[in-house]
Motif scaffolding. Structure first.
Motif: not given
Length: 761
Positions: A82-83, A268-274, A404-410
């Motif tokens: 998810g991440i 963040g860790y609810s992203f994995a199932p999606i 998008s969220q992953a890259m913004i956090s990065g």
């Protein structure tokens, strides 16, 4: 009301003498008060380090290493889906459309492009990153700064002179360097780097460029991912115009940036199932299309079709590589995010889920295009079976938001790393999660990213143009990463030269070919990431350049122990009860701003601690290894020096108040290794140590004052025009419009005194 006292003045250029003395220290029991009368050998415990010229004694503790069980690794592998893979996972939305901009001219061209995609995602994400680059992590953390930190720890290539012997005592500082017959070549390269000023500057510039390009990814990923996903709504309602798609995309982007301040730890860790559902959909639909339309596309595994594709299309085939490279977008994030997981967990998730799903997705789309050449501009949504359209549309939008969220956090994490190494102006770092490491939020950067994303989406409107810009950023970062990895292979890993040459010839050649292709599209959007990088690198170079000049000035004008004794023995100097914590950036010695303070306010607290915030070229420093204390040689002064060490992913605003933690560690230092503590322990006299501890506690009860050295800088009279512009205008403009030190360290304003001073550089 904040009670702040500001003392300002002008420092004349002058020289302060430095003295170098050698002292020794003895070990004492782990129990602070379990003293023993047994005499220890001074010779065996002889120790010299960079702080010995002002001090004696040291405080040190160990860090235990912890392994991870297989069950934990499997959980991390699932969570990493998810991440880490949101960006590369959403690439099937636009790769074929970006590769065949002018349409499909020959049906076999589809096989050529499919073959290119399959070999590219195998060679770069799988072979290069998952099995080679991930091993170049810095104590579990990845990214451009991780590679740079490894090189800095092995060779003295840092531009700021703050490398100290005691830093090597930090448990995760030392590198495990293999000993073999290739050590001569490694030593030769190391020596050349250390002796070459050009090499040191070039390495830092390469790191800054790579960092700037990844930040550019943080702008372009939300634009292209959200715009490509939302575009699918036109399949359901053809009346929606292009401007309508852009408007919806901008609304989603604004909402995305507005929720950043809440942090991603809760979701963040609810992203994995999606993302798992997304991979299941694209893999399943790909397999369905492969069987339904044209199973013979499997022959694209033969690289002959790549050769035929280039023979038929020549220049056009080379230009199309700028679209093919979009199949590996987000690969650098795979390396940058390894710190949240483990190397093994990412290897498992990539090989078992991500790679097979992507292969099936691209193969299925190629099968569909073999029968529907005219639908290439909207391959993804046209190839979806009709009953699955709405579920796929919803999941696609969610997956693009996650990417998008992953890259913004990065991007936030990268800015934090740049800031800690003195390569970026002060900004506020907000740690949004007490449970998960590395979750940070930077308000100023978030606002700038939002404005940039909205501007790019509204200005370009087309995923093709954004794709050109995106490809430029992606390939540039990959090429720079390869260059740094080659240095690590030779110097640190001591890899066989034939393997290094093979890496350069295979991986390096492929990346350079892709780079030449995206550079061709410079005018068609490719200029955008380079423009971003130029602005960011200018800011970084200005800040770091003056930061180094200021550091060298303080180093050249630091106060020696003898001069400190003279300053504090003045008849007019009053001693008052309390503890003064004096903050500065100088790591080696007492800063000249202290003399300026005493000259203007002839008073000194009963206990003074000079605190230097130091960033080490490692990702994290354990809390128990955070502080290094020394007591200034003249024991009657009760003056201490403290270096607070942080890694480039550490957050300085910790859960425990910095003031309380510092006082606690200071008392531990006095008990366990303070000035003459060993002699007192050996002689069985505890009173001296107890009195020192009581003096600290009494000083704390008398009140703690935080003194912040806020040095202004100006170009020295007669300086060149370039130097005056750099210091007087560019640097000071950045400094005045950004955060001050007290806001970075959460210093209580009611007990804060700012000491201003001007340095002529």
């Amino acid at each position: 009301m904040s009670s702040e006292v500001v003392v300002e003045g002008m420092e004349n250029n002058g020289d302060h003498g430095n003295t170098k003395q050698k002292h020794h220290v003895e070990q004492v029991s782990d129990d602070p008060f379990a003293f023993t009368g047994k005499k220890l050998s001074w010779q065996k415990l002889q120790r010299n380090d960079s702080l010995d010229m002002e001090s004696r004694g040291f405080y040190k503790s160990s860090l235990a290493c912890r392994g991870r069980s297989m069950s934990v690794i499997m959980q991390l592998a699932f969570q990493s889906i998810g991440i880490v893979y949101g960006d590369i996972g959403t690439s099937p939305l636009y790769v074929y459309a970006s590769s065949f901009v002018d349409g499909i001219k020959n049906n076999d061209d589809i096989l050529g492009v499919l073959s290119l995609i399959l070999y590219t995602i195998t060679l770069i994400p799988l072979v290069k990153y998952v099995f080679i680059v991930l091993k170049a992590n810095d104590n579990g953390d990845g990214g451009t700064f991780a590679l740079y930190s490894l090189i800095c720890r092995y060779a003295k290539v840092g531009l700021t002179p703050n490398q100290q012997l005691e830093d090597t005592e930090v448990s995760n500082y030392k590198l495990e360097v293999p000993e073999n017959n290739r050590i001569k070549m490694a030593s030769r390269l190391k020596s050349k780097l250390e002796k070459s000023s050009f090499a040191k500057i070039f390495l830092l510039l390469v790191t800054m460029l790579g960092t700037s390009m990844v930040i550019g990814d943080g702008v372009l990923t939300p634009c292209i991912s959200v715009l490509s996903a939302v575009r699918g709504i036109k399949e359901a309602d053809s009346s929606i115009t292009e401007n309508g798609v852009v408007g919806i995309s901008i609304a989603i982007l604004i909402c995305l940036f507005m929720v950043q301040r809440f942090g991603t730890d809760k979701v963040g860790y609810s992203f994995a199932p999606i993302i798992c559902v997304w991979f299941a959909f694209i893999g399943g639909i790909g397999l369905f299309n492969f069987i339904k339309y044209d199973p013979t596309v499997a022959k694209a595994i033969n690289p002959k079709y790549i050769v035929d594709y280039f023979r038929r299309n020549k220049k056009d085939a080379w230009i199309s590589l700028g679209g093919v490279v979009l199949a590996i977008t987000g690969t650098e994030a795979l390396f940058a995010d390894v710190g949240h997981f483990t190397v093994r967990s990412i290897q498992i998730s990539m090989c078992s889920v991500t790679y097979p799903a992507l292969v099936l997705a691209y193969t299925g789309q190629a099968s569909f295009l073999r029968k529907n050449n005219d639908l290439v501009s909207d391959t993804f949504y046209k190839s979806i079976p009709h009953p699955l359209y709405w579920p796929m549309f919803i999941v696609a939008v969610m997956a693009s938001i996650i990417a998008s969220q992953a890259m913004i956090s990065g991007t936030f994490s990268i800015i934090q790393q740049s800031l800690s190494l003195g390569c970026f102006p002060r900004v506020k770092i907000v740690h949004t999660s007490a449970k998960y490491e590395g979750q940070v939020y930077i308000p100023e950067i978030n606002f700038i990213l939002m404005i940039a994303c909205v501007a790019v989406t509204a200005g370009f409107k087309s995923t093709t143009k954004i794709g050109n810009a995106y490809g430029m950023a992606v390939v540039f970062v990959m090429t720079l990463t390869s260059a740094l990895v080659v240095l690590i292979m030779i110097m640190i890993w001591k890899t066989q030269i034939l393997l290094v040459i093979s890496y350069v010839l295979i991986i390096g050649s492929v990346e350079l070919i892709y780079l030449s292709s995206v550079l061709y599209k410079f005018r068609e959007g490719g200029y955008l990431p380079l423009a971003f990088a130029a602005v960011l690198m200018s800011i970084m170079c200005i800040w770091h350049g003056v930061y180094r000049r200021k550091y060298y000035y303080e180093l050249d004008h630091k106060i020696s122990p003898e001069k400190l004794k003279g300053i504090t023995s003045g008849k007019n100097l009053a001693r008052m009860h309390g503890l003064a914590i004096f903050y500065s950036e100088l790591v080696e010695g007492i800063p000249p701003i202290f003399e300026h303070y005493v000259r203007n306010i002839p008073a000194m607290h009963s206990v003074v601690v000079f605190v230097s915030m130091k960033s080490l070229p490692i990702s994290k420093v354990a809390a128990e290894e955070r502080f290094v204390f020394r007591q200034v040689e003249h024991e009657e002064l009760s003056v201490f020096r403290c270096v607070a060490r942080y890694g480039y992913t550490d957050v300085q605003n910790e859960e425990e108040a910095f003031e309380d933690l510092l006082v606690k560690r200071l008392k531990e230092f006095i008990i366990g290794g303070g000035f003459l503590a060993s002699e007192r322990v050996n002689s069985g006299e505890f009173e001296g140590v107890e009195k020192e501890v009581e003096a600290i506690e009494k000083a704390v009860r008398g009140g703690v004052v935080h003194l912040i050295g806020e040095s202004e800088v100006v170009a020295i009279e007669g300086a060149s025009m370039r130097k005056r512009i750099l210091i007087n205008y560019a640097y000071n403009f950045l400094k005045k419009n950004l955060r001050q030190s007290d806001k970075l360290f959460d210093i209580p304003h009611k007990r804060m005194v700012k000491v201003g001073m001007t340095y002529e550089l």
